[in-house]
Scaffold this motif. Structure first.
Motif, PDB file in Angstrom:
ATOM      1  N   THR A 208      62.003  81.065  40.579  1.00  0.00           N
ATOM      2  CA  THR A 208      62.205  80.197  39.572  1.00  0.00           C
ATOM      3  C   THR A 208      62.404  80.960  38.345  1.00  0.00           C
ATOM      4  OG1 THR A 208      60.708  78.616  40.808  1.00  0.00           O
ATOM      5  CG2 THR A 208      60.952  78.164  38.312  1.00  0.00           C
TER       6      THR A 208
ATOM      7  N   ARG B  54      63.825  79.907  34.183  1.00  0.00           N
ATOM      8  CA  ARG B  54      64.363  79.072  33.137  1.00  0.00           C
ATOM      9  C   ARG B  54      64.398  79.715  31.914  1.00  0.00           C
ATOM     10  NH1 ARG B  54      59.937  78.061  30.242  1.00  0.00           N
ATOM     11  NH2 ARG B  54      57.899  77.684  31.260  1.00  0.00           N
TER      12      ARG B  54
ATOM     13  N   HIS C 149      55.830  78.568  26.137  1.00  0.00           N
ATOM     14  CA  HIS C 149      57.445  78.559  25.952  1.00  0.00           C
ATOM     15  C   HIS C 149      58.170  79.846  26.036  1.00  0.00           C
ATOM     16  CE1 HIS C 149      56.350  78.395  21.839  1.00  0.00           C
ATOM     17  NE2 HIS C 149      56.963  79.414  21.594  1.00  0.00           N
TER      18      HIS C 149
ATOM     19  N   ASN D  96      63.632  72.783  25.033  1.00  0.00           N
ATOM     20  CA  ASN D  96      64.361  73.327  26.315  1.00  0.00           C
ATOM     21  C   ASN D  96      64.076  74.609  26.687  1.00  0.00           C
ATOM     22  OD1 ASN D  96      65.510  74.694  24.215  1.00  0.00           O
ATOM     23  ND2 ASN D  96      67.396  73.761  24.301  1.00  0.00           N
TER      24      ASN D  96
ATOM     25  N   VAL E  80      58.996  73.750  25.452  1.00  0.00           N
ATOM     26  CA  VAL E  80      59.288  73.465  26.766  1.00  0.00           C
ATOM     27  C   VAL E  80      58.496  72.198  27.177  1.00  0.00           C
ATOM     28  CG1 VAL E  80      56.941  74.857  27.457  1.00  0.00           C
ATOM     29  CG2 VAL E  80      59.026  74.426  29.047  1.00  0.00           C
ATOM     30  N   ASN E  81      59.401  71.306  27.902  1.00  0.00           N
ATOM     31  CA  ASN E  81      58.870  69.947  28.358  1.00  0.00           C
ATOM     32  C   ASN E  81      57.830  70.018  29.080  1.00  0.00           C
ATOM     33  OD1 ASN E  81      61.077  68.850  27.040  1.00  0.00           O
ATOM     34  ND2 ASN E  81      62.482  68.562  28.662  1.00  0.00           N
TER      35      ASN E  81
ATOM     36  N   ASP F  54      56.583  68.015  31.532  1.00  0.00           N
ATOM     37  CA  ASP F  54      56.855  67.871  32.892  1.00  0.00           C
ATOM     38  C   ASP F  54      57.229  69.193  33.513  1.00  0.00           C
ATOM     39  OD1 ASP F  54      59.319  67.900  31.647  1.00  0.00           O
ATOM     40  OD2 ASP F  54      60.093  66.735  33.422  1.00  0.00           O
ATOM     41  N   VAL F  55      57.752  70.037  32.727  1.00  0.00           N
ATOM     42  CA  VAL F  55      58.000  71.320  33.300  1.00  0.00           C
ATOM     43  C   VAL F  55      56.903  72.209  33.487  1.00  0.00           C
ATOM     44  CG1 VAL F  55      59.075  73.544  32.938  1.00  0.00           C
ATOM     45  CG2 VAL F  55      60.263  71.242  32.553  1.00  0.00           C
TER      46      VAL F  55
ATOM     47  N   ARG G 292      54.738  70.813  36.423  1.00  0.00           N
ATOM     48  CA  ARG G 292      55.347  71.245  37.727  1.00  0.00           C
ATOM     49  C   ARG G 292      54.987  72.741  37.850  1.00  0.00           C
ATOM     50  NH1 ARG G 292      60.228  69.936  36.655  1.00  0.00           N
ATOM     51  NH2 ARG G 292      61.116  71.932  36.152  1.00  0.00           N
ATOM     52  N   GLU G 293      55.075  73.455  37.084  1.00  0.00           N
ATOM     53  CA  GLU G 293      54.870  74.795  37.265  1.00  0.00           C
ATOM     54  C   GLU G 293      53.602  75.349  37.453  1.00  0.00           C
ATOM     55  OE1 GLU G 293      58.804  76.655  34.536  1.00  0.00           O
ATOM     56  OE2 GLU G 293      56.641  76.687  33.691  1.00  0.00           O
TER      57      GLU G 293
END
Length: 230
Positions: free
Chosen positions: A38, A40, A155, A185, A191-192, A194-195, A198-199
């Motif tokens: 992963t 980003r 972030h 982003n 950083v959003n 929901d990200v 999830r992480e």
């Protein structure tokens, strides 16, 4: 000489070779952990003037006392400030836990660690311990922490799942992990939400609370996680 049987053998050997190559590729792909695979966008860690984090009114804007209440930070508790920077949160948590508790100020920047050490000495806070950590490993003592806060730091973490996994052994049962950040982003110092959720789930954590009271711009959020039972 009849070449047909020989040709069939060559084709059979070629088919087996292709099958073995495919299987080897599959095994290599499965060997890569989610933390490794992963990737980003992230922001570069801040290395500028640390005094900017102590702007007047920041306590009220971030409602930091309410944050500490929700993380269960009180006398006798041990707290980790990951990405401690100037020690702005470190010293507030250190006063809150009193001399019977400890605050671990964790940062990858040697200048930040030196800054916090001098600050704690100046403010006579003997319950602050600094840790010059690795980017993916905070190196906090095992089973020592009641509460964690990553304040506008998440972030900047290049491998967040790995970081979250690596500080899990440091947590006491029921420890709360707080993350304050802003939607973005990844590369724009945010950083959003929901990200992050999830992480954290991939790293073995469960979302316990989600808030947006930190700052009034509608961009900031405050998430609280606990570790899932192993």
């Amino acid at each position: 000489m009849n070449w047909k049987p020989f040709g069939r053998v060559l084709r059979w050997i070629g088919s087996v070779s292709l099958l073995l190559a495919s299987l080897c590729g599959l095994v290599r792909a499965q060997a890569v952990s989610p933390a490794q695979s992963t990737q980003r966008e992230t922001s570069s860690p801040y290395t500028g003037d640390l005094s900017i984090f102590d702007a007047p009114g920041r306590d009220e804007r971030l409602q930091i006392n309410r944050v500490m209440d929700m993380l269960g930070i009180q006398p006798g508790k041990n707290v980790a400030d990951i990405g401690a920077g100037s020690g702005w949160f470190t010293v507030r948590a250190a006063r809150r836990v009193t001399g019977s508790g400890t605050v671990y100020a964790v940062d990858i920047n040697p200048e930040a660690i030196h800054y916090i050490e001098q600050r704690a000495k100046k403010e006579q806070l003997q319950n602050v311990k600094t840790i010059l950590s690795q980017p993916d490993d905070p190196q906090i003592p095992a089973e020592s922490i009641d509460a964690v806060l990553l304040l506008k730091t998440y972030h900047e973490v290049a491998h967040p799942i790995l970081l979250l996994r690596n500080f899990r052994p440091s947590l006491k049962p029921g420890a709360r992990i707080g993350i304050i950040d802003r939607n973005g982003n990844g590369k724009n110092h945010g950083v959003n939400k929901d990200v992050v959720v999830r992480e954290a789930a991939q790293a073995g954590y469960k979302l316990r609370d989600s808030n947006d009271f930190v700052k009034a711009d509608g961009m900031d959020y405050f998430l609280i996680f606990t570790a899932k039972p192993e």
